[in-house]
Design an enzyme around this catalytic site. Structure first.
Site, PDB file in Angstrom:
ATOM      1  N   LYS A  86       0.842  -1.184   0.000  1.00  0.00           N
ATOM      2  CA  LYS A  86       0.000   0.000   0.000  1.00  0.00           C
ATOM      3  C   LYS A  86       0.883   1.241   0.000  1.00  0.00           C
ATOM      4  O   LYS A  86       1.895   1.297   0.713  1.00  0.00           O
ATOM      5  CB  LYS A  86      -0.906  -0.016   1.234  1.00  0.00           C
ATOM      6  N   SER A 162      -8.839   2.964   3.300  1.00  0.00           N
ATOM      7  CA  SER A 162      -7.886   3.520   2.360  1.00  0.00           C
ATOM      8  C   SER A 162      -6.972   2.475   1.716  1.00  0.00           C
ATOM      9  O   SER A 162      -6.166   2.826   0.851  1.00  0.00           O
ATOM     10  CB  SER A 162      -7.022   4.568   3.085  1.00  0.00           C
ATOM     11  N   SER A 186      -9.482   1.254   7.570  1.00  0.00           N
ATOM     12  CA  SER A 186      -8.877   1.251   6.241  1.00  0.00           C
ATOM     13  C   SER A 186      -8.484  -0.110   5.695  1.00  0.00           C
ATOM     14  O   SER A 186      -8.203  -0.234   4.508  1.00  0.00           O
ATOM     15  CB  SER A 186      -7.657   2.171   6.229  1.00  0.00           C
TER      16      SER A 186
END
Length: 488
Positions: A86, A162, A186
């Protein structure tokens, strides 16, 4: 699951992409250890999957040009398995990390995080980086820098955030496992909406993200409970200087997969904990799972909301001056200015509010956090686990008020909306309890519905066992998103 075809000569045909996507990370590693496939071949298959599906979902920002030669131990539970990072949080030295923001365009950290040292030691090959909304502020899946990440089940809908790209990439078959981080949902939001498994561990169990309050933790998104358990064994453990450390288990989490669960007291959330109403299909999924737990012999009872939304919103807003100070330091480091050319509308408003409002005394913030943790802890203490919706709604269409690219709301209104939508999630970032989203249901039109299991602080072992039970009783491995590598 299909295996590579073995000839009488002892040689094997190259694994096909349609076979690669059928394996979880544990399964692929077992083939590498058996000599039936090589780590390089798996990376090539991941690249093939990326080329096939990424133009449609936009989950992977960068597939490393040197991916076939990246370092990784020739051992470990995930030996040879392709892995994705990520684009925020844990770092790889010399690799781009732009945090979904134009402010950090071109930024290359010079250190490897402990997280990725552990990943390499476990045999994982990190081959690229995935999308996230700017600074991970939003639970949606778009940014000005990298565009929209589509949900593999319906490209017109949000993948969640996210950890947007990581969840979408795992669901679409690019890799079976990917890095994520969770400071307010997230990992669990995109796990729910993309139909994968997403655990946020207890505060202090794994290396924390850059968060002085312990709200955010690093972990993975994956497709099976056994991969989740194995990842706990890989990533659990302190690093010198960690601000939060809890005692580590002497028994591997993988061993929990063969141990009995026992009888649990289960608190079930059937009512909303925030301003957003529960979708009827989500409530039906909760009721179905609650009935399943009763059939397993567990004691199930309803639980009232354990906190007031205004308390959670206040804690979020009280951190605004810290956010503003961090952005100013980052801008100086990058040689840029904080303005509309470097920040998205909501983050710019949040920055301006933090800079222009009187700083809340740190003691007030710490006291608000302490009270919040105490009240929630007291409210749920009589239960071994909680069953809640992960998200109160199905994946929404792109855009809308929950995106940091949308200028409609003020900073305060955005935080209120955030508390309302992620009403079952951020609470446990504050308290530190472990929680996992499991893809236990689907809507009538085929969209994933994740359900959240919350455990006692430090009791990931129970989460592993009950997640195993639910995976067996309500398996999800046969469900396929509309966009999936190897299906063409």
């Amino acid at each position: 699951m299909r295996r590579p075809i073995v000839h009488n000569t002892g040689n094997y045909d190259c694994m096909k992409l349609s076979e690669y996507v059928e394996y979880d990370a544990t399964g692929l590693a077992s083939l590498v250890r058996a000599g039936e496939v090589t780590a390089v071949e798996l990376v090539r298959l991941a690249r093939e999957a990326y080329k096939e599906v990424n133009p449609r979902i936009n989950a992977v920002i960068e597939f490393y040009e040197d991916a076939e030669t990246v370092a990784g131990a020739d051992a470990g539970h995930f030996n040879g398995v392709p892995f994705l990072r990520k684009d925020i949080g844990a770092t790889e030295a010399g690799r781009l990390q732009e945090q979904g923001s134009r402010l950090f365009r071109g930024h290359r950290p010079d250190t490897d995080s402990y997280y990725f040292r552990r990943a390499r030691d476990a045999g994982l090959r990190t081959i690229g980086r995935t999308t996230c909304p700017e600074f991970g502020t939003s639970g949606m899946s778009e940014s000005i820098l990298n565009g929209i990440t589509g949900n593999p089940w319906d490209l017109e809908r949000a993948a969640g955030g996210s950890s947007s790209g990581s969840a979408a990439a795992v669901a679409a078959g690019i890799t079976p496992i990917a890095h994520g981080s969770d400071g307010g949902g997230s990992i669990r939001i995109p796990a729910s909406w993309c139909g994968v498994v997403g655990l946020n561990p207890s505060r202090g169990l794994v290396e924390p993200s850059n968060d002085e309050f312990g709200f955010s933790r690093k972990f993975v998104l994956c497709r099976t409970v056994r991969d989740m358990a194995a990842a706990l064994d890989v990533f659990s453990g302190p690093y010198p200087g960690d601000p939060f450390i809890i005692s580590q288990r002497s028994r591997p989490y993988l061993d929990e997969l063969s141990r009995p669960t026992g009888t649990l007291r289960v608190g079930v959330a059937r009512t909303k904990w925030g301003a957003v109403d529960l979708d009827p299909e989500v409530l039906q999924a909760v009721d179905t799972a609650a009935s399943l737990l009763e059939e397993m012999g567990h004691m199930v009872m309803e639980i009232d909301p354990p906190y007031e939304p205004a308390e959670k919103t206040r804690i979020s807003l009280e951190r605004g001056d810290l956010f503003a100070n961090w952005l100013e330091d980052a801008a100086r480091t990058m040689g840029r200015t904080v303005n509309a050319d470097t920040l998205e509308p909501i983050n710019l408003k949040y920055y301006e509010r933090g800079r222009n409002s009187p700083a809340a005394p740190t003691g007030n913030l710490l006291e608000d956090i302490r009270k919040f943790r105490f009240r929630v802890g007291e409210a749920i203490d009589s239960f071994d686990i909680l069953l809640t919706p992960t998200m109160p709604i199905l994946p929404p269409r792109h855009g809308g008020i929950y995106c940091t690219t949308n200028p409609t709301l003020s900073a305060v209104e955005f935080r209120e909306a955030d508390t309302a939508l992620y009403q079952y999630l951020g609470v446990f970032n504050v308290t530190g309890h472990p929680s996992v989203s499991l893809p236990l249901a689907h809507s009538a039109n085929g969209l994933p519905i994740g359900l959240q299991i919350v455990g006692r602080f430090g009791d990931e072992a129970t989460l592993v066992r009950i997640s195993r039970d639910l995976e067996r009783a309500s398996p999800w491995s046969s469900r396929r998103p509309n966009v999936r590598a190897g299906d063409n």
